[in-house]
Write an enzyme that holds these catalytic residues in place. Structure first.
Site, PDB file in Angstrom:
ATOM      1  N   PHE A  83       0.811  -1.222   0.000  1.00 56.34           N
ATOM      2  CA  PHE A  83       0.000   0.000   0.000  1.00 56.34           C
ATOM      3  C   PHE A  83       0.840   1.265   0.000  1.00 56.34           C
ATOM      4  O   PHE A  83       0.354   2.332  -0.367  1.00 56.34           O
ATOM      5  CB  PHE A  83      -0.933   0.019   1.229  1.00 56.34           C
ATOM      6  CG  PHE A  83      -0.241   0.443   2.501  1.00 56.34           C
ATOM      7  CD1 PHE A  83      -0.087   1.788   2.826  1.00 56.34           C
ATOM      8  CD2 PHE A  83       0.294  -0.492   3.374  1.00 56.34           C
ATOM      9  CE1 PHE A  83       0.584   2.178   3.991  1.00 56.34           C
ATOM     10  CE2 PHE A  83       0.951  -0.111   4.537  1.00 56.34           C
ATOM     11  CZ  PHE A  83       1.093   1.228   4.835  1.00 56.34           C
ATOM     12  N   CYS A 129       9.872   1.549   3.241  1.00 53.76           N
ATOM     13  CA  CYS A 129      10.742   0.428   3.599  1.00 53.76           C
ATOM     14  C   CYS A 129      12.166   0.915   3.841  1.00 53.76           C
ATOM     15  O   CYS A 129      12.973   0.189   4.405  1.00 53.76           O
ATOM     16  CB  CYS A 129      10.723  -0.624   2.507  1.00 53.76           C
ATOM     17  SG  CYS A 129      11.480  -0.048   0.994  1.00 53.76           S
ATOM     18  N   LYS A 146      -1.343  -6.890  -9.523  1.00 53.30           N
ATOM     19  CA  LYS A 146      -2.347  -6.779  -8.451  1.00 53.30           C
ATOM     20  C   LYS A 146      -1.892  -5.711  -7.455  1.00 53.30           C
ATOM     21  O   LYS A 146      -0.979  -5.936  -6.660  1.00 53.30           O
ATOM     22  CB  LYS A 146      -2.530  -8.103  -7.710  1.00 53.30           C
ATOM     23  CG  LYS A 146      -3.738  -8.016  -6.772  1.00 53.30           C
ATOM     24  CD  LYS A 146      -3.643  -8.880  -5.552  1.00 53.30           C
ATOM     25  CE  LYS A 146      -2.905  -8.273  -4.399  1.00 53.30           C
ATOM     26  NZ  LYS A 146      -3.531  -7.122  -3.750  1.00 53.30           N
ATOM     27  N   SER A 204       5.106  -7.006   3.299  1.00 55.00           N
ATOM     28  CA  SER A 204       5.668  -7.361   4.607  1.00 55.00           C
ATOM     29  C   SER A 204       6.445  -8.674   4.518  1.00 55.00           C
ATOM     30  O   SER A 204       6.206  -9.491   3.623  1.00 55.00           O
ATOM     31  CB  SER A 204       4.531  -7.488   5.618  1.00 55.00           C
ATOM     32  OG  SER A 204       3.639  -8.485   5.180  1.00 55.00           O
ATOM     33  N   GLU A 215      -5.125  -3.736  -2.115  1.00 55.61           N
ATOM     34  CA  GLU A 215      -6.569  -3.439  -2.040  1.00 55.61           C
ATOM     35  C   GLU A 215      -6.833  -2.162  -1.243  1.00 55.61           C
ATOM     36  O   GLU A 215      -7.920  -1.613  -1.299  1.00 55.61           O
ATOM     37  CB  GLU A 215      -7.333  -4.620  -1.427  1.00 55.61           C
ATOM     38  CG  GLU A 215      -6.972  -5.015   0.011  1.00 55.61           C
ATOM     39  CD  GLU A 215      -5.761  -5.961   0.102  1.00 55.61           C
ATOM     40  OE1 GLU A 215      -4.836  -5.851  -0.740  1.00 55.61           O
ATOM     41  OE2 GLU A 215      -5.748  -6.790   1.029  1.00 55.61           O
ATOM     42  N   ARG A 216      -5.810  -1.692  -0.486  1.00 57.10           N
ATOM     43  CA  ARG A 216      -6.019  -0.467   0.289  1.00 57.10           C
ATOM     44  C   ARG A 216      -5.842   0.781  -0.564  1.00 57.10           C
ATOM     45  O   ARG A 216      -6.304   1.857  -0.198  1.00 57.10           O
ATOM     46  CB  ARG A 216      -5.043  -0.439   1.471  1.00 57.10           C
ATOM     47  CG  ARG A 216      -5.414  -1.494   2.502  1.00 57.10           C
ATOM     48  CD  ARG A 216      -4.652  -1.292   3.770  1.00 57.10           C
ATOM     49  NE  ARG A 216      -3.553  -2.222   3.876  1.00 57.10           N
ATOM     50  CZ  ARG A 216      -2.710  -2.260   4.884  1.00 57.10           C
ATOM     51  NH1 ARG A 216      -2.818  -1.390   5.857  1.00 57.10           N
ATOM     52  NH2 ARG A 216      -1.751  -3.147   4.931  1.00 57.10           N
ATOM     53  N   GLU A 244       9.451  -3.727  12.828  1.00 60.81           N
ATOM     54  CA  GLU A 244       9.276  -2.594  11.896  1.00 60.81           C
ATOM     55  C   GLU A 244       8.113  -1.746  12.429  1.00 60.81           C
ATOM     56  O   GLU A 244       7.022  -2.267  12.662  1.00 60.81           O
ATOM     57  CB  GLU A 244       8.931  -3.149  10.511  1.00 60.81           C
ATOM     58  CG  GLU A 244       8.758  -2.069   9.470  1.00 60.81           C
ATOM     59  CD  GLU A 244       8.556  -2.645   8.060  1.00 60.81           C
ATOM     60  OE1 GLU A 244       7.876  -3.673   7.923  1.00 60.81           O
ATOM     61  OE2 GLU A 244       9.077  -2.038   7.104  1.00 60.81           O
TER      62      GLU A 244
HETATM   63  P1  NAD Z   1       1.358  -6.650   3.007  1.00 60.41           P
HETATM   64  O1  NAD Z   1       2.332  -7.752   3.076  1.00 60.41           O
HETATM   65  O2  NAD Z   1       0.258  -6.614   4.001  1.00 60.41           O
HETATM   66  O3  NAD Z   1       0.637  -6.633   1.559  1.00 60.41           O
HETATM   67  C1  NAD Z   1       1.385  -6.660   0.369  1.00 60.41           C
HETATM   68  C2  NAD Z   1       0.556  -7.356  -0.715  1.00 60.41           C
HETATM   69  O4  NAD Z   1       0.317  -8.707  -0.315  1.00 60.41           O
HETATM   70  C3  NAD Z   1      -0.808  -6.709  -0.937  1.00 60.41           C
HETATM   71  O5  NAD Z   1      -1.039  -6.649  -2.320  1.00 60.41           O
HETATM   72  C4  NAD Z   1      -1.775  -7.652  -0.234  1.00 60.41           C
HETATM   73  O6  NAD Z   1      -3.023  -7.730  -0.888  1.00 60.41           O
HETATM   74  C5  NAD Z   1      -1.080  -8.997  -0.297  1.00 60.41           C
HETATM   75  N1  NAD Z   1      -1.324  -9.830   0.897  1.00 60.41           N
HETATM   76  C6  NAD Z   1      -1.544  -9.404   2.170  1.00 60.41           C
HETATM   77  N2  NAD Z   1      -1.681 -10.455   3.000  1.00 60.41           N
HETATM   78  C7  NAD Z   1      -1.535 -11.571   2.232  1.00 60.41           C
HETATM   79  C8  NAD Z   1      -1.565 -12.966   2.521  1.00 60.41           C
HETATM   80  N3  NAD Z   1      -1.769 -13.428   3.762  1.00 60.41           N
HETATM   81  N4  NAD Z   1      -1.371 -13.831   1.502  1.00 60.41           N
HETATM   82  C9  NAD Z   1      -1.158 -13.396   0.240  1.00 60.41           C
HETATM   83  N5  NAD Z   1      -1.131 -12.072  -0.082  1.00 60.41           N
HETATM   84  C10 NAD Z   1      -1.310 -11.169   0.897  1.00 60.41           C
HETATM   85  O7  NAD Z   1       2.204  -5.288   3.036  1.00 60.41           O
HETATM   86  P2  NAD Z   1       1.667  -3.791   3.128  1.00 60.41           P
HETATM   87  O8  NAD Z   1       1.189  -3.543   4.515  1.00 60.41           O
HETATM   88  O9  NAD Z   1       0.772  -3.477   1.992  1.00 60.41           O
HETATM   89  O10 NAD Z   1       3.020  -2.970   2.863  1.00 60.41           O
HETATM   90  C11 NAD Z   1       3.912  -2.607   3.876  1.00 60.41           C
HETATM   91  C12 NAD Z   1       5.096  -3.544   3.949  1.00 60.41           C
HETATM   92  O11 NAD Z   1       5.765  -3.569   2.695  1.00 60.41           O
HETATM   93  C13 NAD Z   1       6.141  -3.094   4.954  1.00 60.41           C
HETATM   94  O12 NAD Z   1       6.599  -4.220   5.671  1.00 60.41           O
HETATM   95  C14 NAD Z   1       7.245  -2.516   4.088  1.00 60.41           C
HETATM   96  O13 NAD Z   1       8.535  -2.553   4.660  1.00 60.41           O
HETATM   97  C15 NAD Z   1       7.162  -3.406   2.906  1.00 60.41           C
HETATM   98  N6  NAD Z   1       7.796  -2.782   1.761  1.00 60.41           N
HETATM   99  C16 NAD Z   1       9.024  -3.232   1.401  1.00 60.41           C
HETATM  100  C17 NAD Z   1       9.696  -2.631   0.347  1.00 60.41           C
HETATM  101  C18 NAD Z   1      11.063  -3.090  -0.015  1.00 60.41           C
HETATM  102  O14 NAD Z   1      11.612  -2.572  -0.975  1.00 60.41           O
HETATM  103  N7  NAD Z   1      11.658  -4.039   0.687  1.00 60.41           N
HETATM  104  C19 NAD Z   1       9.102  -1.572  -0.351  1.00 60.41           C
HETATM  105  C20 NAD Z   1       7.833  -1.145   0.027  1.00 60.41           C
HETATM  106  C21 NAD Z   1       7.190  -1.759   1.090  1.00 60.41           C
END
Ligand code: NAD
Length: 485
Positions: free
Chosen positions: A147, A279, A171, A224, A174-175, A379
């Site tokens: 998101f 991140c 994809k 994450s 969704e947020r 984090e």
């Molecule tokens: P998230 O893991 O909750 O969601 C990421 C994606 O995964 C979304 O599209 C979501 O729909 C999907 N998703 C969520 N739960 C799932 C599940 N149980 N099974 C399958 N798919 C699922 O992450 P977020 O809260 O949207 O984003 C924040 C996180 O992303 C932070 O931890 C941040 O550090 C990380 N991030 C990392 C980088 C990097 O370069 N390393 C860059 C940006 C964000």
């Protein structure tokens, strides 16, 4: 209405559940995002698979023309995209604009694909035998985004994927589905052949199908760490290529010889920029020496107290809200636990936010942070500055290297020798020297290591071509009958 874009057409999702998309600055519903199903993924992948057969044969110099056109359209619509990001994500307009610019730079770099994908040639590797390598696209790739950067993160992948001859299914989170609705309206204008780039909305069901669909050759994920690990293990078990970028815990070390006013301002911006939802956001600031600690904490509290918080659409605002009520409560609980564990509350950002209608926190500064605290390990993804002590640079580096995460680390110093040591010994893959957010530009590669990255090949830059193509080697000998020449 939030729709999928499949086979060159806008389609209603086949899912019948919906996720509310809220403006985090006021909690008001902007739209609902359909939670797609296996059937939505299947029709997108089918279209992408069919499109691949022709797209792979389009000469690369023609493929990149679509990107040149799109770059012009993105430039012209930058302000509108930035507003959309601020509405659904909350970051300030200036931050949204900067993130769109970063996305556009990915498109610019991917237009270099005619050069990136060039092969190699060796004549006479044995008598009369020549050898050359070339690169072939692999098929359908999937992208799954977080998101926190609604526009930029998907651009880390898809321009490189399609320029190298693959097709793509994206994809978004969704947020924040609305930003890519707008970007796909621009993509529609450049008339990419149908099926080359598809959009499917949803959550876990869509992700899991993308990771297991037999016609998806590779998966690009950002989010994450637990989900990154899940995507990596699921998709690699199906024989797919995967690059999965996870969460982070980023350290910044301040040495006594740092230019203090600049170091503290840069460190604060790193922690609170995008309300800490990056991140590459700094989290723990390790001060080497007691005098450094006192100087940094005094300056930090003064600067952080002055940050104006509010709706990111207001140009006077320096920091917007966090994404959701749940996210705010998680950060509040990390703060209160840290105080129970011995942290010193130097600036309380929980105060004076109740009059603001959305999910706001002000910058918080916690002192005397030690490694065993929950907040020093997890984090935070919120505007919380953590100040810690170390006696030496070695002690600080050892702490950084014990963290399970290894995305980025920064050193503030005037010493070239200290900078050199830090760059060589700190484990994270993206190092900053007097830079708070050392985000590699589009022409370098991006990604951490340990629990911050699952995979082998980092994202964007010239390295992207290794992920999105198969490198083939052809060894050839021509049997000559010179009597007929
Ligand atoms: P998230 O893991 O909750 O969601 C990421 C994606 O995964 C979304 O599209 C979501 O729909 C999907 N998703 C969520 N739960 C799932 C599940 N149980 N099974 C399958 N798919 C699922 O992450 P977020 O809260 O949207 O984003 C924040 C996180 O992303 C932070 O931890 C941040 O550090 C990380 N991030 C990392 C980088 C990097 O370069 N390393 C860059 C940006 C964000």
């Amino acid at each position: 209405m939030v729709q999928d874009f499949i086979d060159g057409k806008w389609l209603n999702s086949l899912g019948n559940t919906f996720f509310p998309v809220l403006n985090p600055a006021n909690g008001k519903e902007l739209a609902v995002c359909p939670m797609g199903t296996v059937a939505d993924v299947d029709r997108a992948v089918q279209s992408a698979s069919q499109a691949f057969e022709e797209w792979r044969q389009v000469p690369v110099v023609e493929r990149v023309q679509y990107l040149f056109q799109l770059k012009t359209l993105l430039d012209a619509n930058l302000e509108e995209i930035a507003k959309r990001i601020t509405q659904e994500h909350g970051k300030t307009l200036a931050e949204s604009r900067a993130s769109v610019r970063r996305g556009i730079q990915m498109v610019e770099t991917a237009t270099g694909m005619p050069t990136f994908q060039m092969g190699e040639f060796s004549e006479d590797i044995a008598r009369g035998i020549d050898c050359y390598s070339n690169r072939k696209p692999l098929g359908v790739f999937a992208g799954i985004a977080p998101f926190n950067f609604p526009a930029m993160v998907p651009f880390w992948f898809w321009p490189f994927a399609i320029a190298s001859g693959n097709t793509f299914v994206l994809k978004p989170s969704e947020r924040v589905p609305l930003t890519h609705q707008l970007i796909f309206e621009l993509i529609e204008k450049v008339r990419l052949p149908k099926g080359v780039f598809n959009l499917v909305h949803g959550g876990k069901e869509v992700v899991d199908r993308l990771c297991t669909h037999p016609d998806v050759k590779g998966v690009c994920f950002v989010g994450s760490t637990p989900v990154a690990r899940h995507v990596y293990t699921t998709a690699t078990a199906q024989g797919k290529r995967v690059q999965a970028l996870g969460g982070a815990k980023n350290f910044m070390v301040v040495l006594p010889d740092a230019v203090m006013d600049k170091a503290v301002a840069t460190a604060l911006e790193s922690v609170i920029g995008c309300a800490g939802e990056r991140c590459l956001a700094g989290s723990v600031i390790v001060c080497v020496g007691e005098d450094t600690y006192s100087e940094v904490s005094k300056r930090m509290v003064a600067l952080a107290s002055d940050i104006s918080v509010g709706d990111g659409m207001d140009p006077r605002v320096q920091m917007g809200p966090v994404i959701s009520k749940e996210s705010k409560s998680r950060i509040l609980s990390l703060i209160s636990n840290s105080l129970k564990e011995g942290g010193e509350l130097l600036l309380d950002g929980r105060q004076n936010v109740d009059q603001l209608p959305g999910y706001f926190l002000r910058p918080t500064v916690i002192g005397n942070v030690v490694e065993s605290m929950e907040i020093a390990k997890e984090e935070v993804f919120g505007p919380v500055v953590l100040l810690a002590h170390a006696k030496t640079l070695d002690e600080a580096i050892q702490w950084i290297n014990r963290s399970p995460y290894a995305n980025t680390a920064t050193l503030f110093t005037s010493s070239g020798a200290a900078a050199r040591k830090f760059s060589a010994e700190a484990a994270p893959s993206m190092i900053g020297i007097n830079i708070g957010v050392p985000a590699p530009m589009s022409f370098f590669s991006f990604g951490g290591t340990k629990d911050s990255f699952f995979g082998d090949i980092k994202v964007h830059g010239a390295e992207a071509v290794n992920f999105f193509t198969d490198k083939r080697t052809i060894t050839q000998r021509w049997m000559a009958d010179s009597s007929i020449w």
